[in-house]
Design an enzyme around this catalytic site. Structure first.
Site, PDB file in Angstrom:
ATOM      1  N   HIS A 115      14.547 -13.636  63.327  1.00 27.78           N
ATOM      2  CA  HIS A 115      14.248 -14.968  62.990  1.00 27.78           C
ATOM      3  C   HIS A 115      13.005 -15.084  62.292  1.00 27.78           C
ATOM      4  O   HIS A 115      11.682 -14.700  62.946  1.00 27.78           O
ATOM      5  CB  HIS A 115      14.591 -15.911  64.015  1.00 27.78           C
ATOM      6  CG  HIS A 115      14.481 -17.396  63.554  1.00 27.78           C
ATOM      7  ND1 HIS A 115      14.872 -18.914  63.991  1.00 27.78           N
ATOM      8  CD2 HIS A 115      12.927 -17.785  62.410  1.00 27.78           C
ATOM      9  CE1 HIS A 115      14.884 -19.279  62.830  1.00 27.78           C
ATOM     10  NE2 HIS A 115      13.614 -19.013  62.722  1.00 27.78           N
TER      11      HIS A 115
ATOM     12  N   HIS B 152       9.622 -16.131  59.349  1.00 28.57           N
ATOM     13  CA  HIS B 152       9.762 -17.030  58.251  1.00 28.57           C
ATOM     14  C   HIS B 152       8.394 -16.389  57.308  1.00 28.57           C
ATOM     15  O   HIS B 152       7.770 -15.664  57.283  1.00 28.57           O
ATOM     16  CB  HIS B 152       9.168 -18.131  58.594  1.00 28.57           C
ATOM     17  CG  HIS B 152       9.898 -19.544  58.698  1.00 28.57           C
ATOM     18  ND1 HIS B 152      10.958 -19.877  58.127  1.00 28.57           N
ATOM     19  CD2 HIS B 152      10.017 -19.322  60.220  1.00 28.57           C
ATOM     20  CE1 HIS B 152      11.831 -20.473  58.666  1.00 28.57           C
ATOM     21  NE2 HIS B 152      11.363 -20.176  60.098  1.00 28.57           N
TER      22      HIS B 152
ATOM     23  N   LYS C 229      22.380 -19.863  57.153  1.00 31.83           N
ATOM     24  CA  LYS C 229      21.855 -21.591  58.363  1.00 31.83           C
ATOM     25  C   LYS C 229      21.856 -22.696  58.407  1.00 31.83           C
ATOM     26  O   LYS C 229      21.442 -22.755  56.981  1.00 31.83           O
ATOM     27  CB  LYS C 229      19.883 -20.703  57.736  1.00 31.83           C
ATOM     28  CG  LYS C 229      19.623 -21.722  58.996  1.00 31.83           C
ATOM     29  CD  LYS C 229      18.529 -20.913  59.880  1.00 31.83           C
ATOM     30  CE  LYS C 229      18.095 -22.279  61.519  1.00 31.83           C
ATOM     31  NZ  LYS C 229      16.299 -21.495  60.877  1.00 31.83           N
TER      32      LYS C 229
ATOM     33  N   HIS D 278      19.421 -24.078  63.994  1.00 35.53           N
ATOM     34  CA  HIS D 278      18.330 -25.213  64.496  1.00 35.53           C
ATOM     35  C   HIS D 278      18.467 -26.078  64.839  1.00 35.53           C
ATOM     36  O   HIS D 278      19.257 -26.784  63.928  1.00 35.53           O
ATOM     37  CB  HIS D 278      17.479 -25.195  62.811  1.00 35.53           C
ATOM     38  CG  HIS D 278      16.241 -26.293  63.445  1.00 35.53           C
ATOM     39  ND1 HIS D 278      15.319 -25.312  63.609  1.00 35.53           N
ATOM     40  CD2 HIS D 278      16.041 -26.781  64.329  1.00 35.53           C
ATOM     41  CE1 HIS D 278      14.158 -26.272  63.981  1.00 35.53           C
ATOM     42  NE2 HIS D 278      14.587 -27.578  64.438  1.00 35.53           N
TER      43      HIS D 278
ATOM     44  N   HIS E   2      15.818 -19.632  68.169  1.00 38.41           N
ATOM     45  CA  HIS E   2      14.606 -20.583  69.082  1.00 38.41           C
ATOM     46  C   HIS E   2      15.389 -21.532  69.712  1.00 38.41           C
ATOM     47  O   HIS E   2      14.457 -22.443  70.498  1.00 38.41           O
ATOM     48  CB  HIS E   2      13.346 -20.969  68.436  1.00 38.41           C
ATOM     49  CG  HIS E   2      14.489 -21.498  67.067  1.00 38.41           C
ATOM     50  ND1 HIS E   2      15.016 -23.399  66.854  1.00 38.41           N
ATOM     51  CD2 HIS E   2      13.575 -21.785  65.650  1.00 38.41           C
ATOM     52  CE1 HIS E   2      15.233 -22.834  65.686  1.00 38.41           C
ATOM     53  NE2 HIS E   2      14.245 -22.816  65.521  1.00 38.41           N
TER      54      HIS E   2
ATOM     55  N   ASP F 178      10.623 -16.162  64.969  1.00 37.64           N
ATOM     56  CA  ASP F 178       9.855 -17.645  64.033  1.00 37.64           C
ATOM     57  C   ASP F 178       8.805 -17.686  62.810  1.00 37.64           C
ATOM     58  O   ASP F 178       8.116 -18.965  63.348  1.00 37.64           O
ATOM     59  CB  ASP F 178      10.304 -19.057  64.748  1.00 37.64           C
ATOM     60  CG  ASP F 178      10.464 -20.052  64.392  1.00 37.64           C
ATOM     61  OD1 ASP F 178      10.484 -20.449  62.718  1.00 37.64           O
ATOM     62  OD2 ASP F 178      10.830 -20.975  64.646  1.00 37.64           O
TER      63      ASP F 178
END
Ligand code: DOR
Ligand code: ZN
Length: 345
Positions: free
Chosen positions: A14, A16, A100, A137, A175, A248
């Site tokens: 995970h 970004h 996602k 999420h 997460h 994350d």
């Protein structure tokens, strides 16, 4: 001689990476440590099609330093309009590993996300039949729900009905931060796994208010109370194969964090593996670190484990206070403080 720890090269399930200058500045931190990473699709123009994912993947590969061998595993951003044909194209492309689900309004650039999951049922049916994982999420956006309960409420209200309708759907709860989410995964079918960040393992919600308001500890899902951190920690160090590392790591410029309405996200990529090692050492579970960072993720996704290795040594170092990005900075996790393990190049 410092103590060393050699592991199969890990992956980040995970991540970004953003785009443009920020991408070019941060990708090196991940590529030094991880062989592969699941790249989250929440760009300002979200990655809703295979075509967009292909272009984003090319921009990422162009930014990876020549000496690193790093594979971005792309994802699509689910919307109310995502069609079964788009899912089929994603699967056929071979470059997309998941889709996602951002509840609209839950976090950074999520406003184009899912407003009503029943509108996604055709896409979810296609994913179930093709074996394409749904990455979630898992926070409700119902403003009547206390922010610390958003994860647990989402599981009951949103995820349970989806899993009942699509029992063969492969799901990663991203997460996880609560005892309820950990228990949910333990009780679920083998199709359901979860990622765990290093910041949720290290911090409880007191870290948001230590000596004043701490915007660099603000993320979504928000840090939880100590009993939840303990539950998540136990899951991570337990050796359970459906819990695996997903940082994350979510860089935002300083001006966007230190603001009257600051962005959610903690930048951890500069020390992620080292910090996971610290957590496992504190939990007297260093022998289970490799499973968590290097084996459980590829096994869950049905991908080969990495064949190269990485070495850490027990040698404290100090994290820089900031990282220059254009005319602003990024404030890394533990800025100006010590990390116990160091990467050996
Ligand atoms: O803290 C977070 N930051 N949580 C998310 O879900 C998104 C991420 C981001 O993209 O900034
Ligand atoms: Zn994220």
């Amino acid at each position: 001689m410092p103590i060393t720890l050699t592991l199969t090269r890990p992956d980040d399930w995970h991540l970004h990476l953003r785009d443009g200058e920020l991408l070019r500045r941060v990708v090196h931190d991940s590529a030094r440590r991880f062989a592969r990473a699941i790249i989250m699709p929440n760009l300002p123009v979200p990655v809703t099609t295979t075509e967009l994912a292909r272009h984003y993947r090319e921009r990422i590969l162009a930014a990876v330093p020549a000496e690193c061998d790093f594979q971005p595993l792309m994802t699509l951003y689910l919307t109310d309009e995502t069609s079964p044909a788009e899912i089929a194209a994603a699967q056929a492309s071979g470059i997309i590993q998941g889709v996602k689900w951002y509840p609209a309004g839950a976090t950074t650039n999520s406003q184009f996300g899912v407003s009503d999951v029943t509108r996604c049922h055709p896409a979810l049916a296609a994913m179930e039949s093709l074996g394409m994982p749904l990455l979630i999420h898992a926070e409700t956006t119902d403003s009547r729900v206390d922010v610390f309960d958003c994860e647990a409420v989402f599981l009951d209200r949103q995820l349970v009905p989806v899993l009942r309708r699509f029992p063969g759907l492969r799901v990663v709860i991203e997460h996880v931060t609560t005892a309820q989410a950990v228990q949910f995964v333990r009780d679920a079918s083998p199709h359901v796994g979860a990622t765990i960040t290093v910041h949720h393992l290290l911090l409880n919600r007191n870290a948001l208010f230590e000596g004043g308001l701490r915007p660099h500890h603000y993320c979504r899902p928000v840090l939880k109370r100590e009993q939840h951190r303990q539950a998540v920690l136990e899951a991570a160090i337990s050796g359970h194969p459906r819990f695996f590392a997903g940082t994350d790591s979510a860089p935002h410029l300083r001006r966007d964090k230190e603001s009257a309405c600051g962005c959610a996200g903690i930048y951890t990529a500069h020390a992620a593996l080292e910090l996971y090692a610290e957590v496992f050492e504190q939990g007297s579970a260093l022998e289970r670190l490799e499973g968590f960072v290097s084996f459980h993720g590829p096994d869950f996704y049905g991908l080969p484990r990495n064949s190269t290795q990485i070495t850490l040594e027990k040698e404290p170092w100090i994290v820089p206070n900031s990282i220059l990005v254009g005319d602003d900075h990024l404030i890394p996790f533990r800025a100006g403080e010590t990390v116990q393990w160091r990467l050996v190049d």
